[in-house]
Design a protein around this motif. Structure first.
Motif, PDB file in Angstrom:
ATOM      1  N   TYR A   1       0.859  -1.178   0.000  1.00  0.00           N
ATOM      2  CA  TYR A   1       0.000   0.000   0.000  1.00  0.00           C
ATOM      3  C   TYR A   1       0.895   1.226   0.000  1.00  0.00           C
ATOM      4  CZ  TYR A   1      -3.400  -3.412   1.730  1.00  0.00           C
ATOM      5  OH  TYR A   1      -4.192  -4.498   1.891  1.00  0.00           O
TER       6      TYR A   1
ATOM      7  N   ARG B   1       1.019   4.107   3.382  1.00  0.00           N
ATOM      8  CA  ARG B   1       0.044   3.393   4.189  1.00  0.00           C
ATOM      9  C   ARG B   1      -0.186   4.052   5.549  1.00  0.00           C
ATOM     10  NH1 ARG B   1       1.256  -2.938   5.213  1.00  0.00           N
ATOM     11  NH2 ARG B   1      -0.401  -3.355   6.717  1.00  0.00           N
ATOM     12  N   TYR B   2       0.874   4.595   6.118  1.00  0.00           N
ATOM     13  CA  TYR B   2       0.754   5.127   7.481  1.00  0.00           C
ATOM     14  C   TYR B   2       0.825   6.639   7.512  1.00  0.00           C
ATOM     15  CZ  TYR B   2       1.332   0.247   8.461  1.00  0.00           C
ATOM     16  OH  TYR B   2       1.153  -1.104   8.472  1.00  0.00           O
TER      17      TYR B   2
ATOM     18  N   TYR C   1      -1.454   8.543   7.884  1.00  0.00           N
ATOM     19  CA  TYR C   1      -2.357   9.098   8.899  1.00  0.00           C
ATOM     20  C   TYR C   1      -1.620   9.480  10.166  1.00  0.00           C
ATOM     21  CZ  TYR C   1      -2.372   4.278  10.780  1.00  0.00           C
ATOM     22  OH  TYR C   1      -2.016   3.066  11.282  1.00  0.00           O
ATOM     23  N   VAL C   2      -0.444   8.946  10.364  1.00  0.00           N
ATOM     24  CA  VAL C   2       0.316   9.263  11.572  1.00  0.00           C
ATOM     25  C   VAL C   2       0.926  10.652  11.449  1.00  0.00           C
ATOM     26  CG1 VAL C   2       2.180   8.494  13.065  1.00  0.00           C
ATOM     27  CG2 VAL C   2       0.847   6.838  11.792  1.00  0.00           C
TER      28      VAL C   2
ATOM     29  N   GLU D   1      -0.159  13.925  13.283  1.00  0.00           N
ATOM     30  CA  GLU D   1      -0.217  13.915  14.733  1.00  0.00           C
ATOM     31  C   GLU D   1       1.061  13.430  15.385  1.00  0.00           C
ATOM     32  OE1 GLU D   1      -3.915  12.917  16.394  1.00  0.00           O
ATOM     33  OE2 GLU D   1      -4.733  12.388  14.446  1.00  0.00           O
ATOM     34  N   ALA D   2       1.753  12.560  14.663  1.00  0.00           N
ATOM     35  CA  ALA D   2       2.911  11.972  15.309  1.00  0.00           C
ATOM     36  C   ALA D   2       4.142  12.839  15.188  1.00  0.00           C
ATOM     37  CB  ALA D   2       3.195  10.615  14.703  1.00  0.00           C
TER      38      ALA D   2
ATOM     39  N   TRP E   1       2.257  13.204  20.764  1.00  0.00           N
ATOM     40  CA  TRP E   1       3.699  13.161  20.975  1.00  0.00           C
ATOM     41  C   TRP E   1       4.244  14.515  21.381  1.00  0.00           C
ATOM     42  CZ3 TRP E   1       6.773   9.574  17.247  1.00  0.00           C
ATOM     43  CH2 TRP E   1       6.153   8.315  17.233  1.00  0.00           C
TER      44      TRP E   1
ATOM     45  N   ASP F   1       1.827   8.897  25.057  1.00  0.00           N
ATOM     46  CA  ASP F   1       0.395   8.755  24.839  1.00  0.00           C
ATOM     47  C   ASP F   1       0.087   7.846  23.665  1.00  0.00           C
ATOM     48  OD1 ASP F   1      -0.894  10.059  26.859  1.00  0.00           O
ATOM     49  OD2 ASP F   1      -0.402  12.023  26.030  1.00  0.00           O
ATOM     50  N   GLY F   2       0.907   6.871  23.476  1.00  0.00           N
ATOM     51  CA  GLY F   2       0.648   5.937  22.382  1.00  0.00           C
ATOM     52  C   GLY F   2       1.322   6.379  21.117  1.00  0.00           C
ATOM     53  N   GLY F   3       2.455   5.825  20.840  1.00  0.00           N
ATOM     54  CA  GLY F   3       3.152   6.159  19.606  1.00  0.00           C
ATOM     55  C   GLY F   3       2.745   5.192  18.526  1.00  0.00           C
ATOM     56  N   ILE F   4       3.639   5.003  17.576  1.00  0.00           N
ATOM     57  CA  ILE F   4       3.338   4.003  16.572  1.00  0.00           C
ATOM     58  C   ILE F   4       4.277   2.816  16.755  1.00  0.00           C
ATOM     59  CG2 ILE F   4       2.323   5.547  14.889  1.00  0.00           C
ATOM     60  CD1 ILE F   4       5.044   5.522  13.453  1.00  0.00           C
ATOM     61  N   CYS F   5       3.943   1.764  16.065  1.00  0.00           N
ATOM     62  CA  CYS F   5       4.706   0.525  16.186  1.00  0.00           C
ATOM     63  C   CYS F   5       6.093   0.709  15.559  1.00  0.00           C
ATOM     64  CB  CYS F   5       3.933  -0.565  15.470  1.00  0.00           C
ATOM     65  SG  CYS F   5       4.773  -2.131  15.390  1.00  0.00           S
TER      66      CYS F   5
ATOM     67  N   LEU G   1       6.913   2.206   8.349  1.00  0.00           N
ATOM     68  CA  LEU G   1       6.903   2.550   9.775  1.00  0.00           C
ATOM     69  C   LEU G   1       8.281   2.998  10.234  1.00  0.00           C
ATOM     70  CD1 LEU G   1       4.689  -0.113  11.549  1.00  0.00           C
ATOM     71  CD2 LEU G   1       4.230   2.308  11.255  1.00  0.00           C
TER      72      LEU G   1
END
Lengths: 112, 628
Positions: B359, B362-363, B365-366, B369-370, B379, B437-441, B458
């Motif tokens: 894709y 693909r990410y 969307y992060v 905000e990230a 973050w 507060d929750g990052g990405i993988c 990623l």
């Protein structure tokens, strides 16, 4: 005609006799735990991707079982496969495998 | 009688020659196929290695691994003797046999069958010094091989004598090859013994031959001589003809494997070339069966690495894929493999070949905000803790010393994060909690599932975020993240540390002080931290300072897997629990107060099963902190 943003609402009825259940069957054959899901939503609550988007594994699992694959194919790529959902699942569903299989099967359909 | 000495030929050499020519042809075709599948850089490496001094190292390695089987000796003496007596004994028979020809019949050196059937074609006397020495040597090595084959037969019945609880089940092709191999040397022994009253023999063949002579006086013929040589020749042919389709291909391919490995060639991302040689080098010895916890704890024998490589070799893709998706990639089989087949990499390659979807972006969307440069994001909050940074500017005002990445798994075990934050604060370190507060993988789970492009995307996202903080040190709590941060990420100027390494650094620099408790504890090495990243010393150095550390038989490279790695997405939850339960039981056989680990996933895995106290190393250190 000018579009005012109003219209007749599409019917929400799902005819399970006509719905496309093939994806569900294919996944359930390879990952039987897919059928154990009872839609508690714990996976969605802990989801890393769900922090940023509307990715909702509980909803996707339900949609697959109803044969409504449009939203599934649109959203499934957003998963990062981090595996938190699998850890918190009270029914032991192999969610990572389910997501992998959905990705693979949908891709196979597109190229077919 | 005399024509055989003069002709140096007899029809019984034909079966042997068929096998001999076949193996040579196979060798050429296989070598060309392997080299064809190698990238250009690897081919150059292979050629360069031929003319470098390292070639001597390679020869030594081939001698030690293929002939003497040193690695198997280290595992079990009986097993080691069995392998090396057959391999080394056979090699010496070939070598001494050729030297013998140079001494006694130099004009026959060009006949390929001559050294094999030497005793039939040549009469020699044991009264000369040369003759007696050769007779002795040939018989000595023949005895060596025969003893090895006797042990191999015993091993099929009593494998526990050889330190193996399980061994491979053989299919018909392997059986045919193995039985023909077993036949070769006893037949050679009989053939040489029966001929010994004509051609002479050593301590073994001559003495047995005398016994035969005694029988012969009643029968008064040499009728058994030629049938024995025929049988010997046919056994050789059968062995050679079945070689490419049996486990014994490793005799040839292991030499190539060692050569390629020493030339600096490593597993590629596809299962051909070097990886293809690895697949053919698997000797199906079954030494990977006992370490595999899928086999020992979850009765998933068909998923073991030895079966996997076999399925790949036979192109049984479905079974191979299933084994790859079950494997937890704990690396225990790779550590146990005497040939050095990296089956975990082979499984990853197979998985990656099965992931055909990609894709684009693909990410993305992060992104919004990230990006820690943005305000108002999860973050960014962390970065703007200082008052001057709290102003809604788009700049990061301060550059922290350390960036802390807890990882997804640590979010499920918040005590680890809290402990790390307390340790940072106690040490007075200026740090940023990147994914508070929750990052990405981190991308490692995707990589282990075979989705390489997704993983790369990623990696790119995280790299951007980490470099934007400007920190020089990065600490992560999760060994899964640590592994990919260290190996795959290109974080220039950033030192990547696991929290065990970092805490030890803090202790050694005197930034934190701890007191020792009287708790008895054992340490569990997480797979990704231990076998995959080689960090064994640091956690133990820490634990010696904070508690009473006990030993288990499962330390270091022998550590067990908790059953919940990020690989093995196909493995049912029940089987994972079986593995976890078994591992926990084994490690706490001698009761301890606490089982310490350094991986959030291992901690959760053990915690949900037993009543034992399971804690992360950071929590233990945090409890024992002496606050000034």
């Amino acid at each position: 005609m000018k579009d005012f943003g109003f219209g007749i609402k599409k019917s929400g009825v799902i005819d399970l006799d006509k719905a496309d259940m093939s994806l569900m069957r294919e996944i359930a054959a390879e990952e039987p735990s897919f059928l154990h899901c009872f839609y508690c939503g714990t996976c969605t609550a802990t989801c890393s991707a769900g922090k940023y988007t509307g990715f909702n594994l509980r909803r996707l699992q339900l949609l697959i079982k109803r044969g409504q694959l449009d939203e599934v194919s649109e959203r499934i790529s957003e998963c990062m496969l981090c595996g938190k959902c699998q850890w918190v699942c009270p029914k032991g569903v192999n969610t990572r495998h389910v997501v992998m299989l959905v990705n693979k099967k949908l891709h196979a359909r597109k190229i077919r | 009688m005399h024509e055989r000495f003069a002709n140096a030929y007899d029809p019984f050499v034909i079966p042997y020659m068929i096998g001999y020519v076949f193996v040579l042809a196979y060798l050429v075709v296989a070598l060309v196929t392997v080299v064809k599948n190698l990238p250009m850089s690897d081919r150059k490496k292979m050629l360069r290695h031929l003319f470098s001094f390292k070639l001597f190292v390679t020869i030594k390695d081939i001698f030690a691994d293929c002939l003497l089987h040193v690695k198997i000796w280290k595992k079990n003496k009986m097993l080691g003797y069995m392998h090396s007596s057959i391999a080394f004994g056979w090699f010496m028979l070939i070598l001494v046999g050729h030297i013998e020809i140079f001494f006694f019949a130099p004009h026959r050196v060009n006949l390929p069958w001559y050294p094999i059937f030497f005793r039939y074609f040549m009469m020699e006397t044991e009264t000369s010094v040369g003759g007696s020495v050769f007779f002795f040597l040939m018989d000595f090595f023949l005895l060596m091989v025969l003893s090895g084959i006797a042990l191999a037969m015993i091993k099929r019945i009593r494998r526990r004598l050889f330190g193996m609880k399980r061994t491979t089940r053989l299919k018909w092709n392997d059986q045919l090859a193995m039985y023909s191999l077993w036949c070769i040397f006893p037949l050679r022994f009989l053939a040489e013994s029966f001929t010994s009253h004509i051609s002479g023999g050593g301590f073994l063949t001559r003495s047995f031959g005398m016994l035969f002579d005694w029988f012969n006086q009643f029968m008064n013929n040499d009728a058994l001589i030629r049938p024995m040589w025929w049988a010997y020749s046919i056994a050789l042919m059968v062995f050679f003809l079945t070689l490419p389709w049996s486990r014994f291909t490793h005799i040839l391919s292991e030499v190539l494997l060692i050569y390629m490995r020493n030339a600096g060639i490593r597993e590629s991302s596809k299962n051909n070339g070097y990886a293809g040689v690895e697949i053919f080098s698997c000797s199906r010895c079954g030494l990977c069966l006992d370490p595999c916890q899928m086999v020992s704890s979850a009765s998933l024998r068909q998923m073991a690495s030895v079966e996997f490589t076999r399925n790949v070799r036979l192109r049984q893709n479905k079974q191979a894929m299933e084994a790859a998706s079950y494997c937890l990639m704990c690396d225990r089989c790779v550590q146990a493999c005497p040939v050095g087949v990296n089956s975990v990499q082979l499984k990853l390659n197979l998985k990656a070949a099965d992931v055909k979807y990609t894709y684009p972006n693909r990410y993305d969307y992060v992104e919004a905000e990230a990006n820690p440069m943005d305000t108002g994001s999860a973050w960014a909050d962390i970065l703007h803790r200082t008052p001057e940074a709290a102003a809604p500017t788009k700049k990061v005002v301060r550059t922290p010393e350390v960036v802390y990445f807890a990882g997804c798994m640590s979010h499920l075990t918040p005590k680890i994060e809290q402990a790390m934050v307390r340790i940072f604060e106690a040490a007075g370190v200026d740090f940023t909690f990147l994914d508070k507060d929750g990052g990405i993988c981190c991308g490692r789970p995707l990589m282990l599932a075979g989705d390489r492009t997704g993983s790369e995307q990623l990696v790119a996202k995280n790299t951007e975020a980490i470099l934007a903080t400007g920190a020089k040190v990065m600490v992560c709590s999760c060994p899964i993240c640590y592994k990919i941060f260290k190996d795959t990420y290109k974080l220039e100027g950033v030192q990547v540390l696991h929290h065990t390494e970092y805490i030890l650094q803090l202790m050694e620099a005197g930034k934190i002080t701890v007191r020792k408790s009287s708790q008895k504890g054992v340490y569990h090495d997480p797979c990704e931290l231990g076998r995959h990243s080689g960090i064994y010393r640091q956690p133990r150095d820490i634990l010696y300072r904070v508690l009473n550390l006990q030993q288990t038989p499962y330390e270091g490279k022998d550590a067990l897997c908790c059953g919940h790695s990020m690989a093995g997405e196909g493995m049912p939850y029940k089987k994972r629990r079986m593995i976890a339960r078994d591992a926990l039981r084994k490690m706490t056989e001698n009761p301890v107060d606490v089982l310490v680990t350094a991986c959030p996933s291992c901690k959760r895995s053990f915690a949900e099963i037993g009543t034992e106290e399971i804690r992360d190393i950071a929590e233990i250190v945090c409890d024992q902190l002496v606050t000034r």
